[in-house]
Design an enzyme around this catalytic site. Structure first.
Site, PDB file in Angstrom:
ATOM      1  N   ARG A  62       0.181 -10.037  -2.241  1.00  0.00           N
ATOM      2  CA  ARG A  62       0.982  -9.231  -1.323  1.00  0.00           C
ATOM      3  C   ARG A  62       1.490 -10.162  -0.226  1.00  0.00           C
ATOM      4  O   ARG A  62       1.005 -10.163   0.898  1.00  0.00           O
ATOM      5  CB  ARG A  62       0.175  -8.075  -0.712  1.00  0.00           C
TER       6      ARG A  62
ATOM      7  N   TYR B 132       8.249  24.019 -21.896  1.00  0.00           N
ATOM      8  CA  TYR B 132       9.284  23.182 -21.270  1.00  0.00           C
ATOM      9  C   TYR B 132       9.594  23.685 -19.860  1.00  0.00           C
ATOM     10  O   TYR B 132       9.786  22.899 -18.940  1.00  0.00           O
ATOM     11  CB  TYR B 132      10.568  23.179 -22.113  1.00  0.00           C
TER      12      TYR B 132
ATOM     13  N   LYS C  84      -2.782   7.600  -6.594  1.00  0.00           N
ATOM     14  CA  LYS C  84      -3.743   7.033  -5.644  1.00  0.00           C
ATOM     15  C   LYS C  84      -4.702   8.130  -5.173  1.00  0.00           C
ATOM     16  O   LYS C  84      -5.640   8.460  -5.882  1.00  0.00           O
ATOM     17  CB  LYS C  84      -3.013   6.384  -4.461  1.00  0.00           C
TER      18      LYS C  84
ATOM     19  N   PHE D 298       7.482  -0.858   2.014  1.00  0.00           N
ATOM     20  CA  PHE D 298       6.747  -0.933   0.752  1.00  0.00           C
ATOM     21  C   PHE D 298       7.768  -1.273  -0.336  1.00  0.00           C
ATOM     22  O   PHE D 298       8.912  -0.833  -0.280  1.00  0.00           O
ATOM     23  CB  PHE D 298       5.976   0.345   0.420  1.00  0.00           C
ATOM     24  N   THR D 299       7.320  -2.040  -1.327  1.00  0.00           N
ATOM     25  CA  THR D 299       8.228  -2.624  -2.322  1.00  0.00           C
ATOM     26  C   THR D 299       9.183  -1.605  -2.954  1.00  0.00           C
ATOM     27  O   THR D 299      10.410  -1.726  -2.831  1.00  0.00           O
ATOM     28  CB  THR D 299       7.408  -3.322  -3.417  1.00  0.00           C
TER      29      THR D 299
ATOM     30  N   PHE E  98       7.730  -9.547  -8.102  1.00  0.00           N
ATOM     31  CA  PHE E  98       6.288  -9.815  -8.214  1.00  0.00           C
ATOM     32  C   PHE E  98       5.698  -9.305  -9.519  1.00  0.00           C
ATOM     33  O   PHE E  98       4.704  -9.832 -10.006  1.00  0.00           O
ATOM     34  CB  PHE E  98       5.534  -9.216  -7.011  1.00  0.00           C
TER      35      PHE E  98
ATOM     36  N   ASP F 230       5.470   9.022   3.537  1.00  0.00           N
ATOM     37  CA  ASP F 230       4.897   8.539   2.280  1.00  0.00           C
ATOM     38  C   ASP F 230       3.415   8.924   2.328  1.00  0.00           C
ATOM     39  O   ASP F 230       2.617   8.294   3.004  1.00  0.00           O
ATOM     40  CB  ASP F 230       5.074   7.019   2.165  1.00  0.00           C
TER      41      ASP F 230
HETATM   42  O1  PLI Z   1       3.527   3.421  -8.241  1.00  0.00           O
HETATM   43  P1  PLI Z   1       4.214   4.717  -7.946  1.00  0.00           P
HETATM   44  O2  PLI Z   1       5.599   4.758  -8.442  1.00  0.00           O
HETATM   45  O3  PLI Z   1       3.435   5.920  -8.373  1.00  0.00           O
HETATM   46  O4  PLI Z   1       4.252   4.852  -6.338  1.00  0.00           O
HETATM   47  C1  PLI Z   1       4.990   3.993  -5.535  1.00  0.00           C
HETATM   48  C2  PLI Z   1       4.303   3.800  -4.206  1.00  0.00           C
HETATM   49  C3  PLI Z   1       4.808   4.390  -3.096  1.00  0.00           C
HETATM   50  N1  PLI Z   1       4.222   4.219  -1.878  1.00  0.00           N
HETATM   51  C4  PLI Z   1       3.129   3.462  -1.709  1.00  0.00           C
HETATM   52  C5  PLI Z   1       2.552   3.314  -0.352  1.00  0.00           C
HETATM   53  C6  PLI Z   1       2.556   2.842  -2.797  1.00  0.00           C
HETATM   54  O5  PLI Z   1       1.455   2.112  -2.620  1.00  0.00           O
HETATM   55  C7  PLI Z   1       3.155   2.980  -4.097  1.00  0.00           C
HETATM   56  C8  PLI Z   1       2.659   2.301  -5.222  1.00  0.00           C
HETATM   57  N2  PLI Z   1       1.737   1.392  -5.089  1.00  0.00           N
HETATM   58  C9  PLI Z   1       1.206   0.605  -6.007  1.00  0.00           C
HETATM   59  C10 PLI Z   1       1.601   0.628  -7.445  1.00  0.00           C
HETATM   60  C11 PLI Z   1       0.168  -0.300  -5.570  1.00  0.00           C
HETATM   61  O6  PLI Z   1      -0.418  -1.017  -6.410  1.00  0.00           O
HETATM   62  O7  PLI Z   1      -0.113  -0.308  -4.358  1.00  0.00           O
END
Ligand code: PLI
Length: 471
Positions: A395, A85, A271, A137-138, A462, A228
């Site tokens: 998008r 933990y 990513k 970004f969303t 979305f 970011d």
């Molecule tokens: O999906 P998360 O919570 O691990 O990360 C959010 C996120 C933050 N910044 C940017 C630039 C992103 O592209 C992002 C998540 N993007 C997604 C899920 C996408 O499909 O682009």
């Protein structure tokens, strides 16, 4: 000064082709269902590709988030998970790796990127604050708004034009930023929010020259600058390719230099880092670290796991090292460009220059007869699935949501469909099939009608909105 953008990877690397720096050890079978079954699935999903079952998808280009194939080394690392933990050895490995490659002093792990966005927003933003950034970004903007802030876009104008060939369309317009600082006052700006390879602009990079000047401007006004870093390795590749003085520098060194101009970063490890789950917040200031590491125990988990299992942290640590290898990133972006070149050859309108993680089809030019109120990009994503079982993502106006002050739709200049390429997952043949499917949908464009929204959730609509075809 910048170099011309090579139109093909061949032009950049000479006459030899690139190839993936790996071979395949395990496969996951794919299945294509019939046209009638796809129509049923799409109707059930309310014409929203997020609501499809993955089993009903043939080639999944919804996102590059959490969809990477891990390496044998990452899978081996999963077996070394220390699931204590508190104080897991994998946390310390991750902390060292982030310090080594990103250069930040303190690490707070989170379950994924938006967990880190939540922490930084809550730690720094007060009601009434303004957060400038290079395009929204969303999830990032939503967390800034939920903390009481207002996001203001200060990206260069070229970013809003899908045909403009500026090599660094992610750059901040420093004049716009300075005018904003003078208008609202530096004390109302908790930080500047800078994204590497701007997702909503089409995966467009920020130059080193721009971040250097941005740092100077922030210093002048006493502002903090947070990054970011989600696709910052891809951004570093574009700097190596396009910016004078960087051609001979490894991507890893470029990444570290870029980060050195910022005060910290949030990261969706799903990513660049080649894992299926994970994220972090890393900062240089002790006061921010203290607040964030206190908040993480409320919202994510203890400060040495933040919502990740020990094995997940190990896979992220190994993934970071793999992500910054030049041969990896060259083949990753090479594959994206391969798809983009096929579409360009057929005259299909896409965002240029091609970005890092995806090819973005310009739905406004694809369907000039469908007004933005009828969701041309949402329509195109649905049509592509119906044609071939390929899943992409809207998008455009649906992703942009409503203005919290007026309640009206936000109508972004960019109305795009993202063909997002997962890392190390699909082959060149999958790219061929995808390009041919987009071409078939393009050939049938004149008969295509738009959509009407019949269900709209309050946040990040979305993901869950539903639509019907306009007959
Ligand atoms: O999906 P998360 O919570 O691990 O990360 C959010 C996120 C933050 N910044 C940017 C630039 C992103 O592209 C992002 C998540 N993007 C997604 C899920 C996408 O499909 O682009």
């Amino acid at each position: 000064m910048t170099h011309a953008i090579p139109q093909t990877m061949g032009q950049q690397f000479g006459r030899r082709s690139w190839a993936e720096p790996w071979k395949i050890k395990m496969v996951e079978p794919l299945r294509m269902i019939s046209r009638a079954e796809r129509q049923r699935a799409m109707t059930e999903a309310g014409y929203n590709t997020f609501l499809l079952r993955s089993e009903d998808v043939y080639i999944d280009l919804l996102t590059d988030s959490g969809t990477s194939a891990m390496s044998d080394r990452q899978w081996a690392g999963m077996m070394l998970g220390d699931e204590a933990y508190a104080g897991s050895r994998n946390f310390y490995h991750l902390e060292e790796t982030v310090q080594k490659y990103y250069g930040y002093r303190y690490l707070v792990p989170t379950h994924q990127g938006r967990g880190a966005e939540h922490l930084i927003s809550k730690a720094l933003i007060k009601p009434g604050d303004t957060i400038p950034g290079n395009m929204y970004f969303t999830t990032t903007r939503l967390h800034q708004e939920l903390a009481g802030g207002t996001f203001v876009d200060v990206i260069i104008d070229e970013a809003h034009d899908p045909a403009n060939l500026h090599p660094f369309k992610g750059n901040v317009d420093l004049n716009k930023l300075e005018a904003l600082i003078k208008r609202v006052g530096a004390d109302k700006i908790p930080y500047v929010s800078l994204a590497g390879t701007v997702n909503m602009a089409g995966g467009q990079p920020v130059s080193m020259a721009n971040v250097r000047l941005l740092r100077e401007l922030c210093n002048h006004y006493g502002l903090r600058l947070y990054l970011d870093a989600t696709r910052m390795v891809e951004n570093a590749f574009f700097i190596q390719e396009r910016e004078a003085g960087y051609a001979d520098k490894p991507v890893a060194a470029i990444l570290k230099e870029f980060c050195s101009y910022t005060d910290g970063a949030w990261m969706s490890a799903k990513k660049d880092h080649l894992v299926n789950i994970g994220g972090w917040l890393a900062v240089n200031h002790e006061d921010v670290f203290e607040t964030a590491s206190n908040l993480v125990v409320v919202y994510e988990g203890l400060h040495t796991y933040g919502g990740m299992a020990g094995r997940d942290m190990e896979a992220v640590a190994i993934g970071i090292e793999e992500a910054v290898q030049d041969d990896h990133i060259r083949s990753r972006i090479g594959q994206v460009r391969y798809l983009g070149e096929l579409l360009t050859d057929w005259g299909i309108p896409i965002v240029q220059p091609m970005g890092g993680h995806a090819i973005f089809v310009d739905a406004k030019r694809f369907y000039p007869h469908i007004p933005q109120q009828q969701f041309p990009a949402q329509t195109l994503a649905a049509e592509l699935y119906l044609d071939s079982g390929i899943r992409a993502m809207e998008r455009g106006v649906v992703s942009a949501g409503r203005d919290p002050a007026t309640g009206d739709h936000r109508y972004p200049a960019l109305e795009l469909v993202r063909l997002t390429i997962p890392r190390r997952v699909y082959t060149q043949a999958h790219m061929d099939v995808t390009a041919e499917a987009v071409k078939a949908v393009y050939d049938a464009r004149e008969q295509t009608r738009g959509l009407r929204m019949v269900y709209e959730p309050k946040y990040l609509r979305f993901f869950q909105a539903r639509f019907e075809r306009i007959e």
